[in-house]
Design an enzyme around this catalytic site. Structure first.
Site, mmCIF file in Angstrom:
data_model
loop_
_atom_site.group_PDB
_atom_site.id
_atom_site.type_symbol
_atom_site.label_atom_id
_atom_site.label_comp_id
_atom_site.label_asym_id
_atom_site.label_seq_id
_atom_site.Cartn_x
_atom_site.Cartn_y
_atom_site.Cartn_z
ATOM 1 C CB CYS A 1 -69.550 -4.504 -1.273
ATOM 2 S SG CYS A 1 -70.560 -3.039 -0.986
ATOM 3 C CG HIS B 1 -73.164 -7.249 -3.065
ATOM 4 N ND1 HIS B 1 -72.511 -7.549 -1.903
ATOM 5 C CD2 HIS B 1 -73.359 -5.906 -3.049
ATOM 6 C CE1 HIS B 1 -72.313 -6.444 -1.193
ATOM 7 N NE2 HIS B 1 -72.813 -5.434 -1.871
ATOM 8 C CD GLU C 1 -72.143 -11.127 -2.036
ATOM 9 O OE1 GLU C 1 -71.569 -11.040 -3.135
ATOM 10 O OE2 GLU C 1 -72.189 -10.174 -1.221
#
Lengths: 229, 80
Positions: free
Chosen positions: A86, A203, A205
């Site tokens: 990002c 993302h 994560e």
């Protein structure tokens, strides 16, 4: 294996990145402040999402010139794997570690949702958990994720298998209808030529357990850690 | 000495903010308006730099930080 997460003023996914890496790694990751110029000896560097320096001037521009990034660029050039997510992707393009740039989303809106991504290029380190052509689901949360590169760069990325992920539908169809932010060729993530840097807007994560809604991100980090061990 | 740097998006680079401005102008009845491109202006106070050194200095600032030449053009003028 050791990992470092770079932290800028305005980073807001640095803790998520730390948790995701540590879940797969089993040992603590270093958190490295942007003003430092010393980077510990690590096998993986993560540049997390957020709004470093408030996105002032251009997103990623000021972070790209911070002291720690000079060291990150050096390590990346000597082969250390770098995961840039990002705002991290924006920073990586600003430093020239990755080609192109991220522009304001074509629809002007901040987009925050889970998206389907087609796995395109093969890179055992970063996408070894998935088959080429497979669809994975990661969340996006960005206002400036509209990937731009000139025609020549785009042809090179496509021709050399350096496109990592494309915005797609659940069946892996890539079309204008699935292009959430106006990115050229629906590009959501790319590799550098050497294959040791991945920059992506989504993302991984943020989807690392069923409690968070999915585990595609856990598969991604498990594979990344295994490949570096 | 001061410098005024003007940064604009290159031709062919999508400018959604410019498009939104054009749309709003059309809504106000300014039907003649065609394409709108948004840029930015940065004014710099260069202190007592020698006039001969200023252009090269500002050029460096533009390429290293102020503009992203992948997507942007820049030009600047020096003001006394």
């Amino acid at each position: 294996m050791k990992a470092a997460v770079i932290v800028f003023p305005g980073s807001n996914c640095d803790r998520d990145m730390k948790v995701a890496i540590e879940q797969s790694l089993g040992t603590p990751a270093h958190m490295v402040w942007h003003g430092d110029s010393d980077l510990p000896d690590v096998d993986l560097i993560a540049i997390p999402g957020g709004f470093s320096y408030g996105d002032y001037l251009r997103c990623g521009a000021i972070a790209g010139n911070s002291p720690i990034m000079r060291e990150v660029v050096k390590r990346a050039a000597s082969g250390t794997p770098v995961l840039a997510v990002c705002n991290g992707f924006q920073i990586a393009t600003e430093t020239g570690m990755l080609p192109g740039a991220l522009l304001r989303n074509a629809n002007q809106k901040f987009i925050c949702k889970d998206v389907d991504l087609k796995v395109v290029g093969e890179n055992k380190r970063f996408s070894g958990a998935f088959a080429s052509g497979q669809v994975v689901r990661f969340p996006v949360a960005h206002h400036d994720g509209n990937y731009f590169a000139d025609d020549e760069t785009l042809a090179r990325l496509e021709g050399e298998g350096l496109v990592a992920f494309k915005y797609a539908d659940a069946n892996g169809e890539v079309s204008d209808a699935t292009n959430i932010n106006g990115s050229r060729n629906n590009i959501a993530g790319i590799y550098n030529e050497a294959g040791n840097i991945l920059g992506l807007m989504p993302h991984p994560e943020r989807l690392i357990s069923e409690q968070l809604g999915g585990t595609d991100g856990k598969l991604f980090f498990d594979n990344l850690v295994n490949s570096l061990n | 000495m001061k410098a005024r740097v003007t940064i604009s998006l290159k031709n062919g680079v999508l400018d959604p903010q410019g498009k939104a401005i054009a749309h709003a102008l059309h809504g106000l009845g300014f039907d003649n308006v065609g394409e709108v491109r948004q840029g930015k202006v940065i004014e710099l106070d260069l202190g007592d730099i020698a006039a001969a050194d200023a252009p090269a200095e500002v050029e460096k600032m533009c390429t290293q930080l102020l503009a992203n030449t992948v997507i942007e053009n820049y030009e600047f003028e020096l003001l006394d």
